[in-house]
Design a protein around this motif. Structure first.
Motif, PDB file in Angstrom:
ATOM      1  N   GLY A   8     -26.501  36.531  99.716  1.00  0.00           N
ATOM      2  CA  GLY A   8     -26.431  37.681  98.836  1.00  0.00           C
ATOM      3  C   GLY A   8     -27.535  37.522  97.804  1.00  0.00           C
ATOM      4  N   ASN A   9     -27.191  37.496  96.543  1.00  0.00           N
ATOM      5  CA  ASN A   9     -28.178  37.262  95.492  1.00  0.00           C
ATOM      6  C   ASN A   9     -28.280  35.793  95.140  1.00  0.00           C
ATOM      7  OD1 ASN A   9     -28.988  39.917  95.106  1.00  0.00           O
ATOM      8  ND2 ASN A   9     -27.143  40.362  93.927  1.00  0.00           N
ATOM      9  N   PHE A  10     -27.625  34.951  95.917  1.00  0.00           N
ATOM     10  CA  PHE A  10     -27.545  33.529  95.581  1.00  0.00           C
ATOM     11  C   PHE A  10     -28.459  32.721  96.493  1.00  0.00           C
ATOM     12  CE2 PHE A  10     -25.313  29.425  96.352  1.00  0.00           C
ATOM     13  CZ  PHE A  10     -25.569  28.877  95.116  1.00  0.00           C
ATOM     14  N   VAL A  11     -29.350  31.946  95.897  1.00  0.00           N
ATOM     15  CA  VAL A  11     -30.243  31.070  96.659  1.00  0.00           C
ATOM     16  C   VAL A  11     -29.938  29.637  96.258  1.00  0.00           C
ATOM     17  CG1 VAL A  11     -32.651  30.476  97.116  1.00  0.00           C
ATOM     18  CG2 VAL A  11     -32.027  32.853  96.709  1.00  0.00           C
ATOM     19  N   ASP A  12     -29.568  28.813  97.225  1.00  0.00           N
ATOM     20  CA  ASP A  12     -29.208  27.431  96.888  1.00  0.00           C
ATOM     21  C   ASP A  12     -30.210  26.407  97.416  1.00  0.00           C
ATOM     22  OD1 ASP A  12     -28.577  27.575  99.580  1.00  0.00           O
ATOM     23  OD2 ASP A  12     -26.866  26.220  99.393  1.00  0.00           O
ATOM     24  N   ASN A  13     -31.166  26.842  98.260  1.00  0.00           N
ATOM     25  CA  ASN A  13     -32.210  25.913  98.697  1.00  0.00           C
ATOM     26  C   ASN A  13     -33.426  26.717  99.140  1.00  0.00           C
ATOM     27  OD1 ASN A  13     -32.451  25.909 101.906  1.00  0.00           O
ATOM     28  ND2 ASN A  13     -30.316  26.295 101.346  1.00  0.00           N
ATOM     29  N   ILE A  14     -34.591  26.141  98.929  1.00  0.00           N
ATOM     30  CA  ILE A  14     -35.819  26.769  99.401  1.00  0.00           C
ATOM     31  C   ILE A  14     -36.730  25.710  99.985  1.00  0.00           C
ATOM     32  CG2 ILE A  14     -35.777  28.730  97.799  1.00  0.00           C
ATOM     33  CD1 ILE A  14     -37.750  27.288  96.050  1.00  0.00           C
ATOM     34  N   ARG A  15     -37.606  26.174 100.873  1.00  0.00           N
ATOM     35  CA  ARG A  15     -38.569  25.286 101.530  1.00  0.00           C
ATOM     36  C   ARG A  15     -39.969  25.754 101.131  1.00  0.00           C
ATOM     37  NH1 ARG A  15     -40.568  25.579 107.179  1.00  0.00           N
ATOM     38  NH2 ARG A  15     -41.170  23.496 107.873  1.00  0.00           N
ATOM     39  N   LEU A  16     -40.758  24.837 100.615  1.00  0.00           N
ATOM     40  CA  LEU A  16     -42.082  25.186 100.095  1.00  0.00           C
ATOM     41  C   LEU A  16     -43.176  24.399 100.801  1.00  0.00           C
ATOM     42  CD1 LEU A  16     -41.351  24.928  96.263  1.00  0.00           C
ATOM     43  CD2 LEU A  16     -41.232  26.982  97.655  1.00  0.00           C
ATOM     44  N   TYR A  17     -44.333  25.021 100.924  1.00  0.00           N
ATOM     45  CA  TYR A  17     -45.531  24.339 101.391  1.00  0.00           C
ATOM     46  C   TYR A  17     -46.339  23.956 100.160  1.00  0.00           C
ATOM     47  CZ  TYR A  17     -50.169  23.707 103.473  1.00  0.00           C
ATOM     48  OH  TYR A  17     -51.391  23.200 103.844  1.00  0.00           O
ATOM     49  N   VAL A  18     -46.658  22.661 100.018  1.00  0.00           N
ATOM     50  CA  VAL A  18     -47.439  22.206  98.863  1.00  0.00           C
ATOM     51  C   VAL A  18     -48.660  21.419  99.345  1.00  0.00           C
ATOM     52  CG1 VAL A  18     -45.519  22.167  97.233  1.00  0.00           C
ATOM     53  CG2 VAL A  18     -45.940  20.165  98.625  1.00  0.00           C
ATOM     54  N   ARG A  19     -49.775  21.625  98.640  1.00  0.00           N
ATOM     55  CA  ARG A  19     -51.008  20.927  99.031  1.00  0.00           C
ATOM     56  C   ARG A  19     -51.793  20.522  97.804  1.00  0.00           C
ATOM     57  NH1 ARG A  19     -55.035  24.484 102.167  1.00  0.00           N
ATOM     58  NH2 ARG A  19     -55.812  24.936 100.064  1.00  0.00           N
ATOM     59  N   GLY A  20     -52.074  19.236  97.695  1.00  0.00           N
ATOM     60  CA  GLY A  20     -52.909  18.742  96.609  1.00  0.00           C
ATOM     61  C   GLY A  20     -54.344  19.199  96.792  1.00  0.00           C
ATOM     62  N   GLY A  21     -55.089  19.266  95.688  1.00  0.00           N
ATOM     63  CA  GLY A  21     -56.485  19.711  95.772  1.00  0.00           C
ATOM     64  C   GLY A  21     -57.384  18.659  96.410  1.00  0.00           C
ATOM     65  N   SER A  22     -58.436  19.110  97.062  1.00  0.00           N
ATOM     66  CA  SER A  22     -59.416  18.178  97.642  1.00  0.00           C
ATOM     67  C   SER A  22     -60.291  17.598  96.534  1.00  0.00           C
ATOM     68  CB  SER A  22     -60.313  18.908  98.652  1.00  0.00           C
ATOM     69  OG  SER A  22     -59.540  19.393  99.728  1.00  0.00           O
ATOM     70  N   GLY A  23     -60.841  16.412  96.799  1.00  0.00           N
ATOM     71  CA  GLY A  23     -61.730  15.791  95.825  1.00  0.00           C
ATOM     72  C   GLY A  23     -63.097  16.445  95.835  1.00  0.00           C
ATOM     73  N   GLY A  24     -63.887  16.186  94.793  1.00  0.00           N
ATOM     74  CA  GLY A  24     -65.250  16.732  94.719  1.00  0.00           C
ATOM     75  C   GLY A  24     -66.269  15.793  95.358  1.00  0.00           C
ATOM     76  N   MET A  25     -67.420  16.338  95.710  1.00  0.00           N
ATOM     77  CA  MET A  25     -68.491  15.556  96.333  1.00  0.00           C
ATOM     78  C   MET A  25     -69.119  14.591  95.327  1.00  0.00           C
ATOM     79  SD  MET A  25     -69.037  16.373  99.569  1.00  0.00           S
ATOM     80  CE  MET A  25     -70.743  15.884  99.816  1.00  0.00           C
ATOM     81  N   GLY A  26     -69.468  13.386  95.830  1.00  0.00           N
ATOM     82  CA  GLY A  26     -70.217  12.446  95.006  1.00  0.00           C
ATOM     83  C   GLY A  26     -71.709  12.773  95.053  1.00  0.00           C
ATOM     84  N   LEU A  27     -72.489  12.072  94.250  1.00  0.00           N
ATOM     85  CA  LEU A  27     -73.954  12.294  94.215  1.00  0.00           C
ATOM     86  C   LEU A  27     -74.633  10.975  94.571  1.00  0.00           C
ATOM     87  CD1 LEU A  27     -76.068  14.484  93.540  1.00  0.00           C
ATOM     88  CD2 LEU A  27     -76.101  13.598  91.199  1.00  0.00           C
ATOM     89  N   PRO A  28     -75.012  10.805  95.853  1.00  0.00           N
ATOM     90  CA  PRO A  28     -75.510   9.501  96.329  1.00  0.00           C
ATOM     91  C   PRO A  28     -76.722   8.967  95.576  1.00  0.00           C
ATOM     92  CG  PRO A  28     -75.072  11.004  98.170  1.00  0.00           C
ATOM     93  CD  PRO A  28     -74.948  11.803  96.918  1.00  0.00           C
ATOM     94  N   ARG A  29     -77.716   9.825  95.296  1.00  0.00           N
ATOM     95  CA  ARG A  29     -78.960   9.295  94.729  1.00  0.00           C
ATOM     96  C   ARG A  29     -78.800   8.788  93.297  1.00  0.00           C
ATOM     97  NH1 ARG A  29     -82.080  13.346  91.952  1.00  0.00           N
ATOM     98  NH2 ARG A  29     -81.091  15.412  92.016  1.00  0.00           N
ATOM     99  N   LEU A  30     -77.735   9.253  92.594  1.00  0.00           N
ATOM    100  CA  LEU A  30     -77.502   8.764  91.230  1.00  0.00           C
ATOM    101  C   LEU A  30     -76.186   7.990  91.110  1.00  0.00           C
ATOM    102  CD1 LEU A  30     -78.639  11.894  89.142  1.00  0.00           C
ATOM    103  CD2 LEU A  30     -79.909   9.775  89.591  1.00  0.00           C
ATOM    104  N   GLY A  31     -75.507   7.827  92.239  1.00  0.00           N
ATOM    105  CA  GLY A  31     -74.227   7.101  92.210  1.00  0.00           C
ATOM    106  C   GLY A  31     -73.113   7.872  91.524  1.00  0.00           C
ATOM    107  N   GLY A  32     -73.239   9.186  91.493  1.00  0.00           N
ATOM    108  CA  GLY A  32     -72.240  10.011  90.812  1.00  0.00           C
ATOM    109  C   GLY A  32     -70.915  10.084  91.563  1.00  0.00           C
ATOM    110  N   LEU A  33     -69.796  10.138  90.810  1.00  0.00           N
ATOM    111  CA  LEU A  33     -68.455  10.175  91.401  1.00  0.00           C
ATOM    112  C   LEU A  33     -67.880  11.592  91.341  1.00  0.00           C
ATOM    113  CD1 LEU A  33     -66.965   6.992  89.666  1.00  0.00           C
ATOM    114  CD2 LEU A  33     -68.088   7.140  91.899  1.00  0.00           C
ATOM    115  N   GLY A  34     -67.399  12.050  92.474  1.00  0.00           N
ATOM    116  CA  GLY A  34     -66.745  13.356  92.503  1.00  0.00           C
ATOM    117  C   GLY A  34     -65.382  13.297  91.822  1.00  0.00           C
ATOM    118  N   GLY A  35     -64.950  14.418  91.276  1.00  0.00           N
ATOM    119  CA  GLY A  35     -63.640  14.447  90.611  1.00  0.00           C
ATOM    120  C   GLY A  35     -62.494  14.452  91.610  1.00  0.00           C
ATOM    121  N   ASN A  36     -61.395  13.820  91.242  1.00  0.00           N
ATOM    122  CA  ASN A  36     -60.216  13.834  92.112  1.00  0.00           C
ATOM    123  C   ASN A  36     -59.598  15.231  92.141  1.00  0.00           C
ATOM    124  OD1 ASN A  36     -60.430  11.087  92.638  1.00  0.00           O
ATOM    125  ND2 ASN A  36     -59.092  10.525  90.923  1.00  0.00           N
TER     126      ASN A  36
END
Length: 386
Positions: A8-36
């Motif tokens: 009816g109007n009552f919801v007692d459980n739900i199923r969700l799709y969750v996805r963490g963000g991808s990391g950022g690209m590093g910069l090889p020539r300067l040794g730069g680190l991509g963000g998580n």
């Protein structure tokens, strides 16, 4: 993706799709680190319902932000933005295979459900990793103060209507309740007690016959139980055996026991319904005799009916949901039983906290009682004039 268990109007459980963000690209020539990448958190918040989550995010995925790439201007890329799923207080969070990730019992409790990917670095050849992806389930741990337990057509829906403002489907055939209905019992001082009319059990529910495990799962999520039994007995179909009121009590007891013995530890009230029917008084006297001598009476029936442990009811109340007979007393006993349970649990929680504090306090910090030497006693006696 989001799938819901809606009643009816009552919801007692739900199923969700969750996805963490991808990391950022590093910069090889300067040794730069991509963000998580950003993380996904489930956060407990008062006033939120699972239905609100369902309405607000009908078919959407929950995804966190992507980490920033490393650049000449910012060698260390910024972390992606976290995403929060606000959920009701009092839920358990599980994976699709039933593994418990955690519980949110107080406002502000939070749980990490999907971690963001790592930014590109020297160890990964400056390539980022993807965020964690999973399906999770949010389940309300408690759906009502009281759950109505009974075989189909015992009059549970009629009883809920008579006690509260709920309007479940009512008919003279079994299985009119296919999904839980939640009603509120109101008292003169504005106190409210929630009552769940649960789908009717059938014999074999513990092995998932009928609505089986779905029903019994709801029973687990109520504070107390109310067995509702037809005083005239019950027969599901012409090819199934007729069960007397006492046999019905035993069978309900056994189905709960076979599914989860811990359910028998819940406080329970036995309601004998349909007392307006002919011969009800005579049948009630017979049932009372059996209930007063449960151990002896249970041996009169086939062993398939008899549970290992007999449930002890706090109250046995004859009522008629149709005429209102016994309902004022039942409402009073419902509240009394819940308040008694609350006192017991509060005292238990106090004792646990006190025990925990005692364990945390170092022994060296506890004052040692003064042990008086003979000299001390002599001084004391001297001052007292002895």
């Amino acid at each position: 993706m989001l799938i819901c268990g809606i009643y009816g109007n009552f919801v007692d459980n739900i199923r969700l799709y969750v996805r963490g963000g991808s990391g950022g690209m590093g910069l090889p020539r300067l040794g730069g680190l991509g963000g998580n990448g950003g993380d996904i958190w489930v956060v407990a918040k008062k006033g939120i319902t699972l239905k609100q989550i369902k309405d607000k995010h009908p078919n959407k995925r929950f995804t966190a932000g992507v980490g920033s790439n490393s650049s000449i201007h910012a060698l260390r890329g910024a972390k992606g933005e976290d995403s929060q799923v606000f959920a009701p207080v009092g839920i358990s969070v599980t994976t699709d295979n039933g593994r418990i990730l955690g519980e949110l019992n107080c406002e502000g409790d939070n749980l990490l459900v999907a971690k963001g990917g790592h930014g590109g670095s020297l160890h990964s050849g400056f390539l980022p990793s993807k965020g964690q992806t999973r399906q999770i389930r949010l389940d309300l741990k408690l759906i009502a103060d009281l759950g109505l337990v009974g075989f189909p057509n015992a009059g549970k829906s009629s009883l809920l209507t008579a006690l509260s403002h709920a309007k479940p489907r009512i008919a003279s055939y079994p299985f009119t309740t296919l999904r839980p209905e939640i009603g509120k019992v109101m008292y003169d001082d504005h106190k409210q007690v929630s009552v769940a009319d649960l789908p009717g059990l059938i014999e074999g529910a513990h092995v998932n016959k009928g609505m089986g495990h779905k029903f019994l799962k709801h029973v687990e999520r109520t504070n107390q139980l109310m067995f509702v039994v037809d005083i005239c007995g019950f027969q599901l179909a012409s090819n199934t055996p007729f069960r007397s009121a006492f046999e019905t009590v035993l069978l309900l007891n056994k189905e709960l026991e076979l599914y989860n013995e811990e359910l028998l530890g819940k406080p329970a009230i036995l309601v004998i319904n349909k007392m307006d029917l002919p011969e009800a008084q005579g049948r009630l006297r017979e049932l009372e005799t059996h209930l007063e001598n449960q151990e002896e009476s249970s041996h009169l029936f086939h062993e398939d009916v008899i549970p290992k442990s007999l449930m002890r009811f706090t109250h046995v109340v004859p009522v008629s949901a149709t005429t209102g007979l016994g309902l004022p007393l039942l409402k009073s006993l419902i509240r009394q039983s819940l308040e008694e349970q609350n006192i017991i649990e509060t005292d238990g929680q106090r004792s646990e906290r006190l025990l925990k504090l005692r364990r945390e306090i170092p022994t060296s910090s506890i004052p040692t009682p003064l042990r008086a030497s003979n000299t001390t006693w002599k001084v004391l006696f001297a001052f007292s004039g002895t």
